[in-house]
Write an enzyme that holds these catalytic residues in place. Structure first.
Site, PDB file in Angstrom:
ATOM      1  N   HIS A  52      17.353  29.784  20.241  1.00 36.16           N
ATOM      2  CA  HIS A  52      18.491  29.944  21.159  1.00 36.16           C
ATOM      3  C   HIS A  52      19.544  30.840  20.514  1.00 36.16           C
ATOM      4  CE1 HIS A  52      18.038  26.528  24.290  1.00 36.16           C
ATOM      5  NE2 HIS A  52      16.850  26.934  23.872  1.00 36.16           N
ATOM      6  N   TYR A 108      27.591  22.687  27.421  1.00 38.61           N
ATOM      7  CA  TYR A 108      28.516  21.604  27.059  1.00 38.61           C
ATOM      8  C   TYR A 108      29.687  21.686  28.030  1.00 38.61           C
ATOM      9  CZ  TYR A 108      26.259  21.355  22.386  1.00 38.61           C
ATOM     10  OH  TYR A 108      25.377  21.225  21.337  1.00 38.61           O
ATOM     11  N   PRO A 160      27.382  13.302  18.151  1.00 41.23           N
ATOM     12  CA  PRO A 160      26.329  14.298  18.403  1.00 41.23           C
ATOM     13  C   PRO A 160      26.810  15.625  18.986  1.00 41.23           C
ATOM     14  CG  PRO A 160      26.285  12.581  20.075  1.00 41.23           C
ATOM     15  CD  PRO A 160      27.304  12.158  19.070  1.00 41.23           C
ATOM     16  N   LYS A 195      24.815  18.106  14.610  1.00 43.15           N
ATOM     17  CA  LYS A 195      24.767  18.253  13.146  1.00 43.15           C
ATOM     18  C   LYS A 195      23.990  17.155  12.408  1.00 43.15           C
ATOM     19  CE  LYS A 195      26.644  22.004  12.837  1.00 43.15           C
ATOM     20  NZ  LYS A 195      25.512  22.871  12.963  1.00 43.15           N
ATOM     21  N   TYR A 220      28.363  26.072  14.229  1.00 45.38           N
ATOM     22  CA  TYR A 220      27.231  25.592  15.020  1.00 45.38           C
ATOM     23  C   TYR A 220      25.891  26.015  14.395  1.00 45.38           C
ATOM     24  CZ  TYR A 220      24.834  23.976  19.244  1.00 45.38           C
ATOM     25  OH  TYR A 220      24.031  23.288  20.118  1.00 45.38           O
TER      26      TYR A 220
HETATM   27  C1  PHB Z   1      19.870  17.018  22.353  1.00 44.72           C
HETATM   28  O1  PHB Z   1      19.099  17.875  22.799  1.00 44.72           O
HETATM   29  O2  PHB Z   1      19.566  15.827  22.330  1.00 44.72           O
HETATM   30  C2  PHB Z   1      21.211  17.447  21.872  1.00 44.72           C
HETATM   31  C3  PHB Z   1      21.510  18.792  21.821  1.00 44.72           C
HETATM   32  C4  PHB Z   1      22.751  19.194  21.379  1.00 44.72           C
HETATM   33  C5  PHB Z   1      23.680  18.271  20.991  1.00 44.72           C
HETATM   34  C6  PHB Z   1      23.372  16.915  21.017  1.00 44.72           C
HETATM   35  C7  PHB Z   1      22.125  16.502  21.466  1.00 44.72           C
HETATM   36  O3  PHB Z   1      24.911  18.686  20.587  1.00 44.72           O
END
Ligand code: PHB
Ligand code: APR
Length: 395
Positions: free
Chosen positions: A77, A206, A298, A302, A390
Site C-alpha cells: 500500500h 480512517y 490500534p 503499530k 506510519y
Molecule cells: C486491521 O486491518 O486490522 C487494521 C489496520 C490498520 C489499523 C488497525 C487495524 O490501524
C-alpha cells in the site's frame, strides 16, 4: 538429567508473532530454543489481529526465511485516506517518505507461516502448557517450569524470552518494585468485523465522524476488515450484522458509503484501547518483548511492528552473546527497544486522539481536534511526519 527436565539455550514463553519470530531467527543463527504456550495452535490462529507490516517487519520475515508467501500474497500500500467530517485527505506514503510503503498481510497468516517453518525444521514448541513460570533469572541458571497433562516439567536455559503478551506470566513474575508501568485507558472500544467481501477501497480509510471513528481495512482483495468505535459498555451481542453495516456506512463519506459491499460476518469482536509501557525490558536473564512489554491502541497499526523491532534487537543481542562473546547488545536491549517503543506510543496516542470522538469532549476540544486535522491537510511537513511514523522508524 531427569526425564522431566530438558535443556535449551533460550526458553521462549509465548507462541505469538514475537516468540515465533525470535525462535526462527535464533534457529538460523544456530541457537537452540523451546517455545511454550498455554493455549493450542488453533486458538492462536483463531485470533484476528491487525495486518499492516512496516518494511522493517517484512524484511525481518525475509531474514527469518519465512517471507515467501507474504511477498506473493501481501498487498503493498502506497497510501491511505484520512477523513474528518467527510473531508478526505490522502496520505501519500510513498511520496512523503521517499518511496516507503507498507504491506497489508494478516497477523494470522504471518503466524501461520512462522509455525509452519518451525514445524518443518522439527523445532520444539509445547502447546497447552499449564502454569508456565520463569525462575531464578536474577542468577546465572534460570529455568522455566510448567505442567503438561498434570505432570510437572522443567526447562533449564541460559536466557528466558518473555513473549507471552499482555496477560502473560513473564512480566507478572517480576516484583512490582523492580518495574515501572505507564498506562492510559481510552473511553471507548473498537468493534471489528471480518467479512468475505471486496474492500470498499483499494486503500485503508480512517474516518473521524460525528457518530464516532470508523476504519476500512482488508486482508485481501476479497476479504474485508472493518471497525467502528463503540462504547466500552457495548457487547458484541448488542450489534446485529445489519446494525454494524449501517453504522459503518453512516460514518464514511458518501463516495465510499455507497460502494460498501456487505456480506455475512466471519468474526465480530470488541477490543478495548489501551496505551501501556513497562520499564525496563530486562530483568537479569529475562527479557520482555512485544505485547508482554507494551500495548498501543490500534489506530497507528503499530502493535505487530513494535513486537518485530523488539525481536530484532533481542535477536541481535543474543546472537552477539553466543557468536561474539559480547554482552553489549543484551546490556543495551532495554534502552534501545524502549526508545523506539515510546516513539510508536506517541504516534498511536496522537492518531487515536485525532481520529476518535471522546465522550467527554467539549466544543473547544472538537475545534482543536479539527484544527489538528487541518494541520495535516495544510502542511506537507505535518503529513510527512504522519507518513514517516506510519511507515515506521528504521530498526
Ligand atoms: C486491521 O486491518 O486490522 C487494521 C489496520 C490498520 C489499523 C488497525 C487495524 O490501524
Ligand atoms: N504462559 C504461556 N504462554 C502464554 C501465557 C502464559 N502464562 N500467557 C500468554 N501466553 C501466550 C498466549 O497464548 C499467546 O499465544 O503468549 C502468546 C502471546 O502472543 P501475542 O499476544 O500475540 O503477543 P506478541 O507475540 O507479543 O504479538 C504482538 O499481537 O496483540 C497483537 O498488536 C499486537 O500484533 C501485535 C502482536
Amino acid at each position: 538429567m531427569e526425564a522431566n527436565t530438558m535443556r535449551t539455550q533460550v526458553a521462549i514463553i509465548g507462541s505469538g508473532p514475537s516468540g515465533l519470530l525470535l525462535g526462527q531467527l535464533l534457529y538460523r543463527a544456530g541457537i537452540d530454543t523451546i517455545i511454550l504456550d498455554r493455549v493450542d495452535r488453533d486458538y492462536i490462529l483463531g485470533r484476528i489481529r491487525a495486518g499492516v507490516l512496516e518494511e522493517g517487519t517484512a524484511a525481518l520475515m525475509d531474514q527469518a526465511g519465512v517471507g515467501g508467501r507474504m511477498r506473493t500474497e501481501g498487498l503493498p500500500h502506497d497510501g491511505f485516506d484520512l477523513v474528518y467530517d467527510g473531508e478526505i485527505h490522502r496520505i501519500d506514503l510513498a511520496n512523503l517518505t521517499g518511496g516507503k510503503r507498507v504491506l497489508v498481510y494478516g497477523q494470522t497468516e504471518l503466524t501461520h507461516d512462522l509455525m509452519d517453518a518451525r514445524d518443518a525444521e522439527g523445532l520444539l514448541s509445547i502447546y497447552d502448557a499449564d502454569n508456565v513460570q520463569p525462575h531464578d533469572y536474577d542468577g546465572a541458571q534460570p529455568y522455566v517450569t510448567y505442567e503438561e497433562n498434570g505432570v510437572s516439567k522443567r526447562i533449564d536455559c541460559d536466557f528466558i524470552a518473555g513473549c507471552d503478551g499482555f496477560h502473560g506470566a513473564s512480566r507478572a513474575s517480576v516484583p512490582a518494585s523492580a518495574l515501572q508501568v505507564f498506562e492510559k485507558i481510552y473511553p471507548f472500544g473498537w468493534l471489528g468485523m471480518l467479512s468475505q467481501v471486496p474492500p470498499v477501497s483499494d486503500e485503508l480509510i480512517y474516518s473521524n465522524h460525528g457518530r464516532g471513528f470508523a476504519l476500512c481495512s482488508m486482508r485481501s482483495k476479497t476479504l474485508s476488515r472493518y471497525y467502528v468505535q463503540c462504547s466500552l459498555e457495548d457487547k458484541v451481542e448488542d450489534w446485529s450484522e445489519d446494525r454494524f453495516w449501517d453504522e459503518l456506512r453512516r460514518r464514511l463519506p458518501e463516495r465510499f458509503a455507497d460502494d460498501v459491499v456487505t456480506g455475512p460476518a466471519l468474526e465480530m469482536s470488541i477490543a478495548p484501547l489501551r496505551s501501556f509501557v513497562c520499564e525496563p525490558l530486562r530483568f537479569g536473564r529475562l527479557f520482555l518483548a512485544g505485547d508482554a512489554a507494551h500495548i498501543v491502541p490500534p489506530t497507528g497499526a503499530k502493535g505487530l511492528n513494535l513486537a518485530a523491532s523488539d525481536v530484532h534487537y533481542l535477536y541481535e543481542a543474543l546472537r552477539e552473546h553466543y557468536e561474539e562473546k559480547s554482552d553489549a547488545g543484551l546490556d543495551n536491549y532495554s534502552a534501545k527497544a524502549l526508545h523506539r517503543v515510546w516513539n510508536a506510543e506517541r504516534f498511536s496516542w496522537w492518531m487515536t486522539s485525532m481520529m476518535h470522538r471522546f465522550p467527554d469532549m467539549s466544543d473547544f476540544d472538537r475545534r482543536i481536534q479539527r484544527a489538528e486535522f487541518s494541520q495535516v491537510v495544510q502542511f506537507e511537513a505535518a503529513s510527512a511526519t504522519l507518513a514517516e511514523n506510519y511507515v515506521g522508524m528504521p530498526f
